[in-house]
Design an enzyme around this catalytic site. Structure first.
Site, mmCIF file in Angstrom:
data_model
loop_
_atom_site.group_PDB
_atom_site.id
_atom_site.type_symbol
_atom_site.label_atom_id
_atom_site.label_comp_id
_atom_site.label_asym_id
_atom_site.label_seq_id
_atom_site.Cartn_x
_atom_site.Cartn_y
_atom_site.Cartn_z
ATOM 1 N N LYS A 7 11.620 30.984 -13.550
ATOM 2 C CA LYS A 7 12.100 29.820 -12.804
ATOM 3 C C LYS A 7 12.258 28.572 -13.672
ATOM 4 C CE LYS A 7 10.329 31.298 -8.302
ATOM 5 N NZ LYS A 7 9.542 30.924 -7.105
ATOM 6 N N ASP A 37 13.036 27.465 -2.434
ATOM 7 C CA ASP A 37 11.668 27.645 -1.950
ATOM 8 C C ASP A 37 11.210 26.438 -1.145
ATOM 9 O OD1 ASP A 37 11.183 30.172 -3.053
ATOM 10 O OD2 ASP A 37 10.565 29.322 -4.978
ATOM 11 N N GLY A 63 -1.239 26.612 -8.515
ATOM 12 C CA GLY A 63 -0.249 27.217 -9.390
ATOM 13 C C GLY A 63 1.149 26.703 -9.113
ATOM 14 N N LEU A 108 11.340 42.068 -2.307
ATOM 15 C CA LEU A 108 12.045 42.345 -1.052
ATOM 16 C C LEU A 108 13.434 41.711 -1.018
ATOM 17 C CD1 LEU A 108 9.502 41.937 1.900
ATOM 18 C CD2 LEU A 108 10.603 44.031 1.115
ATOM 19 N N ARG A 164 -9.829 25.159 -8.874
ATOM 20 C CA ARG A 164 -10.981 25.753 -9.557
ATOM 21 C C ARG A 164 -11.353 25.057 -10.862
ATOM 22 N NH1 ARG A 164 -12.427 30.608 -7.265
ATOM 23 N NH2 ARG A 164 -10.866 31.593 -5.906
ATOM 24 N N TYR A 177 2.781 37.972 1.552
ATOM 25 C CA TYR A 177 3.389 38.833 2.578
ATOM 26 C C TYR A 177 3.053 40.310 2.389
ATOM 27 C CZ TYR A 177 7.005 39.787 -0.971
ATOM 28 O OH TYR A 177 7.669 40.149 -2.119
ATOM 29 N N GLY A 209 -5.280 26.233 -3.891
ATOM 30 C CA GLY A 209 -4.666 26.705 -5.125
ATOM 31 C C GLY A 209 -3.868 25.614 -5.820
ATOM 32 N N ASN A 226 15.032 28.777 -8.558
ATOM 33 C CA ASN A 226 14.935 30.162 -8.079
ATOM 34 C C ASN A 226 16.295 30.706 -7.649
ATOM 35 O OD1 ASN A 226 15.321 28.848 -5.576
ATOM 36 N ND2 ASN A 226 14.081 30.372 -4.494
#
Length: 279
Positions: A72, A109, A134, A22, A157, A221, A132, A93
């Site tokens: 990145k 970010d 990542g 986007l 995890r 999103y 999470g 970024n």
């Protein structure tokens, strides 16, 4: 650092895949609102192997680049310098080309997350949970370093991911405790929950949203809302979306690349909402 504001300037977002981005919608909306009629913003599918050649071919008309995965970290060796924010998570970024020809990297970010939360009235919390582990989770930790005064629990995890999150916590000076993903429903009772997982990963948690949820920041999103965000909002909890993050990090990119402040956050958000509704 700011690029010079002049006519006929170019910018773009790079990554692979990139067709879903986007960023062109948001940046073009900003240019229109700011009257930068000579500016253009495109998207290019570029992987790590092709990135050095792409950057080397850019001419003096280029003002900056937005970078998404998997670029990145790969872009850092190509730059003349990076901000402390980018260095803190080893991720860039945003690249700005300066008047003297230097390439400067930043990470919007992290302050984008803080700004998106502040817009919803969330300026400080005494603890938080991250779903999470990542790349986005490390940015979330860096954002929490600015607003969280206590412990952050990361639900992961694997033990390898847990070790990574604890290492990031030490590096960012955040008190991090890790917990098994099987217990992720416990995260939903935190004053702030940041979901950094792929689409569908938190759907099974929707039934576990507490009666009085606090704040959820779901970085997705599209599709939106996630099942977790929809349930959270229905019960009356505060929800910050991935579009909020995307808009606020893009606002900072526009300001750095064009030298114009403030960037038109409302126009950019409306353009993003319209584009998502059309999908």
């Amino acid at each position: 650092m700011q690029a010079r504001a002049a006519d006929a300037r170019r910018a773009a977002v790079l990554g692979k895949p990139i067709a879903h981005s986007l960023s062109p919608v948001l940046h073009r909306a900003a240019y229109e609102e700011l009257g930068l009629t000579g500016w253009s913003y495109d998207r290019f599918e570029v992987d790590e192997a092709a990135l050095p050649g792409f950057v080397e071919r850019l001419g003096p008309e280029w003002a900056g680049l937005s970078l998404t995965m998997p670029l990145k970290r790969a872009v850092i060796p190509l730059l003349d310098g990076i901000s402390d924010t980018a260095a803190s998570v080893e991720a860039v970024n945003t690249v700005v080309f300066t008047e003297d020809g230097r390439r400067f990297g930043d990470n919007t970010d992290i302050p984008g997350m803080v700004a998106a939360l502040r817009e919803r009235g969330i300026e400080q919390v005494d603890s938080a949970a991250i779903l999470g582990a990542g790349a986005t989770a490390s940015s979330a930790l860096a954002a929490l370093a600015r607003i969280c005064t206590g412990e952050v629990v990361a639900y992961v995890r694997s033990e390898a991911r847990a070790a990574e999150m604890r290492q990031w916590g030490e590096r960012l000076d955040v008190e991090v405790r890790t917990a098994d993903w099987a217990d992720a429903a416990e995260a939903l009772r935190a004053p702030l929950v940041i979901a950094t997982t792929p689409a569908g990963a938190t759907d099974a948690l929707a039934h576990a949203v507490p009666e009085r949820p606090a704040a959820l920041f779901d970085v997705l999103y599209d599709p939106w809302p996630t099942e977790l965000a929809a349930r959270w909002s229905m019960i009356g909890g505060a929800v910050v979306s991935g579009l909020d993050l995307l808009v606020h990090q893009a606002v900072l990119q526009v300001e750095q690349m064009t030298g114009r402040t403030p960037a038109p956050v409302d126009a950019m958000r409306k353009a993003g909402e319209h584009a998502l509704a059309a999908r």
